[in-house]
Enzyme design. Structure first.
Site, mmCIF file in Angstrom:
data_model
loop_
_atom_site.group_PDB
_atom_site.id
_atom_site.type_symbol
_atom_site.label_atom_id
_atom_site.label_comp_id
_atom_site.label_asym_id
_atom_site.label_seq_id
_atom_site.Cartn_x
_atom_site.Cartn_y
_atom_site.Cartn_z
ATOM 1 N N ASP A 143 0.669 -1.227 -0.048
ATOM 2 C CA ASP A 143 0.027 -0.091 0.040
ATOM 3 C C ASP A 143 0.886 1.418 0.066
ATOM 4 O OD1 ASP A 143 -2.884 1.132 0.858
ATOM 5 O OD2 ASP A 143 -1.593 2.185 1.728
ATOM 6 N N VAL A 171 -5.417 2.417 0.033
ATOM 7 C CA VAL A 171 -5.296 1.687 -1.472
ATOM 8 C C VAL A 171 -5.775 0.144 -1.472
ATOM 9 C CG1 VAL A 171 -3.756 1.235 -3.589
ATOM 10 C CG2 VAL A 171 -3.681 3.353 -2.097
ATOM 11 N N ASP A 172 -5.470 -0.450 -0.155
ATOM 12 C CA ASP A 172 -5.808 -1.665 -0.170
ATOM 13 C C ASP A 172 -7.351 -1.858 0.217
ATOM 14 O OD1 ASP A 172 -3.635 -3.507 -0.357
ATOM 15 O OD2 ASP A 172 -2.953 -2.717 1.537
ATOM 16 N N VAL A 173 -7.924 -0.837 1.085
ATOM 17 C CA VAL A 173 -9.452 -1.014 1.247
ATOM 18 C C VAL A 173 -10.186 -0.453 -0.168
ATOM 19 C CG1 VAL A 173 -11.096 0.232 2.279
ATOM 20 C CG2 VAL A 173 -9.027 -0.149 3.557
ATOM 21 N N GLY A 176 -10.103 -3.625 -2.311
ATOM 22 C CA GLY A 176 -10.892 -4.542 -1.858
ATOM 23 C C GLY A 176 -12.347 -4.291 -2.045
#
Length: 379
Positions: A143, A171-173, A176
């Site tokens: 991230d 960014v990961d969230v 997802g």
């Protein structure tokens, strides 16, 4: 009619992902009723089991807990023939498979999309990568790295300071969430045609899509945005301002709100000033406006101004810490926390799924799983 208790009842998901983006996506789907089986490595499990502190009172990583409720966990060594065959069997029984291995790894193990769809043609197979499966396939997708390479850090922080990351792995969230949308769209297509498909989501593209107006400034306006601290490139006043005590956030989005702000500040001349007549004028003259606002805000505390402005429907508030944010949500009746019991009598408190559904609301039936059913002792 068959009774439905959750939106995704009878949907089986094999979760071969780890860390954040993939587990976040599968947890969202699990909250909505899907049965999720998470595959973890022997000994260590998902990397985030050892990402701490903080740990909860039972020694479990709060990071892992945050994205793994409502799942079952099994330990499989994909380099061992028997475990690999078991993983393949689970994949052939699944409606959805989610993975974030380096591109090509699962193909070599016989768990790639083309191999699996030959025997399970209605499978929805979601691959999450850092930079896609082409020229960026070998690049590591973390991230912080994506925030830097993807431009987010260049627009975050004070103009005179260093580039800053956002305070959560945003960014990961986002990735997802994009993965969840892609999976649901693929399932809708499967419901109509019986045909599964591959869903590809990568962190860099997800961030670029999430830059929204800042991205369009570049693609459509040929403007490269920079850091502006807490100010907004296209709206004013939309920023953090110092008061006699504390800081006040103002998010004035239209002329009515600005006129009301001027009245609350006992400064009707601001609304009458041609420099501030419209939002475009206020953006053009933002430094003059900021100076005028700071002078008037210096007479009261931020909390006092927030209460007065909110009463006049001017978007304003103080800066909460995370605890204050949860208390605010609770005070507003939003029930931000759910508590899930474990089999050993302990419990874990987690953030509630924000999606409200009037007929098939999210459900919370199990705490994040122990590794292979055992206590985790930390690093």
């Amino acid at each position: 009619m068959v009774p439905v208790t959750s939106a995704l009842d009878n949907l089986r998901i094999l979760d071969l992902s780890r860390v954040l983006a993939g587990p976040f996506a599968t947890m969202m789907l699990a909250d909505l009723g899907a049965t999720v089986t998470k595959v973890e490595r022997p000994g260590t499990g998902d990397e985030t089991r050892s990402w701490g502190p903080p740990y909860d009172e039972d020694g479990e990583s709060t990071y892992f807990q945050s994205v793994n409720r409502n799942k079952d966990s099994i330990v499989l060594d994909l380099t061992e023939a028997g475990d690999l065959e078991r993983a393949r069997k689970l994949a052939l029984e699944a409606d959805v498979l989610v993975e974030n291995f380096r591109p090509g790894v699962l193909d070599r193990l016989g768990l790639g999309y083309e191999v699996l769809r030959a025997d399970n043609p209605d499978l929805v197979y979601c691959s999450i990568t850092g930079f896609g499966s082409g020229q960026g396939a070998a690049l590591p997708g973390y991230d912080l790295l994506i925030q830097a390479l993807g431009g987010l850090m260049s627009i975050t922080g004070q103009p005179e300071g260093e580039p800053q990351k956002v305070g959560v792995a945003v960014v990961d969230v986002l990735t997802g969430l994009f993965a969840s949308v892609g999976i649901l769209a693929a399932l809708r297509h499967r419901d109509a045609t019986g045909e599964g498909q591959r869903v590809d989501v990568d962190l860099l593209s997800s961030l670029l899509a999430a830059l929204v107006n800042q991205g369009a400034a570049y693609t459509s306006g040929d403007v490269v945005p920079g850091r502006m601290g807490n100010q907004h490139p296209s709206i004013a006043p939309y920023e953090l301002l110092t008061c006699a005590e504390g800081e006040l956030v103002l998010a004035v989005g239209n002329d009515r709100q600005f006129a009301a702000l001027s009245e609350v500040l006992d400064a009707p001349e601001l609304a009458a000033d041609t420099r501030f007549a419209s939002n475009t004028d206020r953006v053009r003259n933002r430094q003059d406006l900021r100076a005028a606002l700071l002078e008037r805000l210096a007479t009261r505390s931020a909390q006092d101004w927030a209460e007065r402005l909110t009463a006049r429907r001017v978007p304003a508030g103080v800066v909460n810490d995370v605890g204050g944010a949860f208390r605010l949500a609770a005070d507003l009746g939003l029930d931000p926390v759910v508590t899930l019991p474990r089999a050993d009598g302990t419990a874990v408190a987690l953030t509630r799924n924000p999606i409200g559904l009037s007929v098939t609301p999210p459900r919370y039936h199990s705490a994040p799983p122990r590794l292979d059913g055992k206590e985790f002792d930390g690093p």
